[in-house]
Design an enzyme around this catalytic site. Structure first.
Site, PDB file in Angstrom:
ATOM      1  N   GLY A 152       4.833   1.168   4.931  1.00 44.80           N
ATOM      2  CA  GLY A 152       6.166   1.789   4.813  1.00 44.80           C
ATOM      3  C   GLY A 152       7.189   0.944   4.061  1.00 44.80           C
ATOM      4  O   GLY A 152       7.881   1.439   3.162  1.00 44.80           O
ATOM      5  N   HIS A 159      -9.409   0.966   5.269  1.00 46.61           N
ATOM      6  CA  HIS A 159      -8.112   1.171   5.911  1.00 46.61           C
ATOM      7  C   HIS A 159      -8.306   2.084   7.118  1.00 46.61           C
ATOM      8  O   HIS A 159      -9.130   2.999   7.094  1.00 46.61           O
ATOM      9  CB  HIS A 159      -7.119   1.798   4.911  1.00 46.61           C
ATOM     10  CG  HIS A 159      -5.716   1.778   5.438  1.00 46.61           C
ATOM     11  ND1 HIS A 159      -5.262   2.699   6.355  1.00 46.61           N
ATOM     12  CD2 HIS A 159      -4.677   0.940   5.199  1.00 46.61           C
ATOM     13  CE1 HIS A 159      -4.001   2.422   6.651  1.00 46.61           C
ATOM     14  NE2 HIS A 159      -3.617   1.355   5.958  1.00 46.61           N
ATOM     15  N   GLU A 161      -5.345  -5.353  10.748  1.00 48.38           N
ATOM     16  CA  GLU A 161      -4.324  -4.319  10.927  1.00 48.38           C
ATOM     17  C   GLU A 161      -4.567  -3.580  12.241  1.00 48.38           C
ATOM     18  O   GLU A 161      -5.369  -2.635  12.295  1.00 48.38           O
ATOM     19  CB  GLU A 161      -4.385  -3.312   9.776  1.00 48.38           C
ATOM     20  CG  GLU A 161      -4.131  -3.912   8.417  1.00 48.38           C
ATOM     21  CD  GLU A 161      -3.536  -2.892   7.464  1.00 48.38           C
ATOM     22  OE1 GLU A 161      -2.453  -3.151   6.942  1.00 48.38           O
ATOM     23  OE2 GLU A 161      -4.139  -1.821   7.282  1.00 48.38           O
ATOM     24  N   GLY A 207       2.527   1.933  10.902  1.00 46.20           N
ATOM     25  CA  GLY A 207       3.447   3.052  10.740  1.00 46.20           C
ATOM     26  C   GLY A 207       4.147   3.452  12.028  1.00 46.20           C
ATOM     27  O   GLY A 207       4.770   4.505  12.104  1.00 46.20           O
ATOM     28  N   SER A 221       3.487  -2.502  10.442  1.00 44.61           N
ATOM     29  CA  SER A 221       4.945  -2.508  10.610  1.00 44.61           C
ATOM     30  C   SER A 221       5.583  -3.857  10.269  1.00 44.61           C
ATOM     31  O   SER A 221       6.496  -4.310  10.958  1.00 44.61           O
ATOM     32  CB  SER A 221       5.329  -2.058  12.023  1.00 44.61           C
ATOM     33  OG  SER A 221       4.904  -0.727  12.238  1.00 44.61           O
ATOM     34  N   GLU A 243      -6.711   4.476   8.173  1.00 46.02           N
ATOM     35  CA  GLU A 243      -6.533   5.920   7.890  1.00 46.02           C
ATOM     36  C   GLU A 243      -7.820   6.502   7.299  1.00 46.02           C
ATOM     37  O   GLU A 243      -8.128   7.673   7.510  1.00 46.02           O
ATOM     38  CB  GLU A 243      -5.319   6.123   6.966  1.00 46.02           C
ATOM     39  CG  GLU A 243      -4.014   5.925   7.747  1.00 46.02           C
ATOM     40  CD  GLU A 243      -2.840   5.408   6.953  1.00 46.02           C
ATOM     41  OE1 GLU A 243      -2.858   5.459   5.715  1.00 46.02           O
ATOM     42  OE2 GLU A 243      -1.874   4.933   7.588  1.00 46.02           O
ATOM     43  N   ASN A 294       0.868  -1.172   0.000  1.00 47.74           N
ATOM     44  CA  ASN A 294       0.000   0.000   0.000  1.00 47.74           C
ATOM     45  C   ASN A 294       0.911   1.230   0.000  1.00 47.74           C
ATOM     46  O   ASN A 294       1.511   1.553   1.023  1.00 47.74           O
ATOM     47  CB  ASN A 294      -0.889  -0.036   1.262  1.00 47.74           C
ATOM     48  CG  ASN A 294      -1.697   1.234   1.427  1.00 47.74           C
ATOM     49  OD1 ASN A 294      -1.793   2.059   0.521  1.00 47.74           O
ATOM     50  ND2 ASN A 294      -2.295   1.401   2.604  1.00 47.74           N
ATOM     51  N   TRP A 295       1.015   1.862  -1.161  1.00 49.09           N
ATOM     52  CA  TRP A 295       1.961   2.982  -1.290  1.00 49.09           C
ATOM     53  C   TRP A 295       1.420   4.273  -0.664  1.00 49.09           C
ATOM     54  O   TRP A 295       2.121   5.260  -0.584  1.00 49.09           O
ATOM     55  CB  TRP A 295       2.297   3.218  -2.773  1.00 49.09           C
ATOM     56  CG  TRP A 295       3.042   2.068  -3.412  1.00 49.09           C
ATOM     57  CD1 TRP A 295       3.498   0.932  -2.796  1.00 49.09           C
ATOM     58  CD2 TRP A 295       3.416   1.924  -4.797  1.00 49.09           C
ATOM     59  NE1 TRP A 295       4.128   0.105  -3.712  1.00 49.09           N
ATOM     60  CE2 TRP A 295       4.087   0.690  -4.945  1.00 49.09           C
ATOM     61  CE3 TRP A 295       3.246   2.723  -5.933  1.00 49.09           C
ATOM     62  CZ2 TRP A 295       4.590   0.245  -6.170  1.00 49.09           C
ATOM     63  CZ3 TRP A 295       3.736   2.270  -7.155  1.00 49.09           C
ATOM     64  CH2 TRP A 295       4.406   1.057  -7.272  1.00 49.09           C
TER      65      TRP A 295
END
Ligand code: PEP
Length: 249
Positions: free
Chosen positions: A234, A95, A167, A173, A212, A97, A9-10
């Protein structure tokens, strides 16, 4: 036997040149006969070029979200039909975020999930608890509620064509990974909950871990019985790290 899947996931990183460069390095390093399936989810605007560069490769193309509608006055949204036009096969939904920064509810996430499926995209449904929720022993309530929203909207049969990513928000992150036992505990709980509805679907469902994941912890996480690969943030921005993670799966 479930196949492993590793998806990068960029997020909102890089630029046009860096995205294509990163993809080129990943394709060169993956080689033939990788054991795991691999996917990348670039920012929306780079999907057409990344998709083109993936022609002839087995690497899957994914989006980082998908609209809950087909078309119309929905500023800022991108529909599953549009994503399909550019060769997308996967779509991340829910997600953390999106849930926490942009306030997406479980009901909206479920509607996005259903739209992805309706148009032949494989949704990667992200679920996971915050640190506060874990510390107050609400992990299973939270993960259960996020899962149930999708089950109520799309039914358990929908999971035959979907992927779940567990997640834990406190591990995303932060450099703080869930231990293999912590991750396995939630993955097996998710699988058992789905097994109560449909044992076959539960057995074949890919449940990825995200939070992570790095080259030095990937193999241990992926060796757990209910962890079928990873959703990588990341570390997916560095081709060498991502490749090492892919080769660990
Ligand atoms: C993610 O954002 O899905 C993720 C797992 O990020 P990271 O690997 O950076 O923790």
């Amino acid at each position: 036997m479930r196949r492993s899947l590793v998806v990068g996931n960029w997020k909102m990183n890089g630029n046009r040149g860096k995205s294509l460069g990163l993809l080129g390095d990943i394709l060169a390093g993956l080689g033939e006969g990788a054991k795991a399936d691999v996917g990348v989810c670039p920012p929306f605007v780079y999907l057409p070029e990344v998709g083109e560069a993936l022609t002839g490769s087995s690497v899957l193309l994914g989006s980082q979200n998908v609209a809950d509608q087909d078309e119309g006055a929905f500023t800022g949204e991108v529909s599953a039909l549009m994503l399909k036009e550019f060769g997308c096969q996967l779509a991340i939904v829910g997600h953390s975020e999106r849930r926490l920064i942009y306030g997406e509810s479980s009901a909206l996430v479920a509607a996005r999930y259903a739209k992805a499926l309706q148009h032949g995209l494989i949704p990667i449904l992200c679920i996971g608890e915050t640190l506060e929720e874990r510390e107050s022993e609400r992990t299973f309530d939270v993960v259960g509620e996020q899962l149930d929203a999708v089950l109520h909207t799309a039914g358990v049969a929908s999971l035959a064509k979907a992927v779940i990513a567990y997640e834990p928000v406190w591990a995303i992150g932060t450099g703080r990974t869930a231990s293999t036992e912590q991750a396995q505990e939630v993955h097996s709980w998710i699988r058992a909950r789905i097994a109560k509805l449909d044992a076959n679907i539960s057995e074949s469902l890919q449940i990825l871990y995200g939070g992570s994941v790095k080259p030095d912890n990937a193999a241990a996480l992926f060796s757990m019985p209910d962890i079928d690969g990873g959703l990588i943030g990341g570390a997916s921005l560095d081709a060498n790290s991502f490749l090492k993670i892919c080769h660990s799966a």
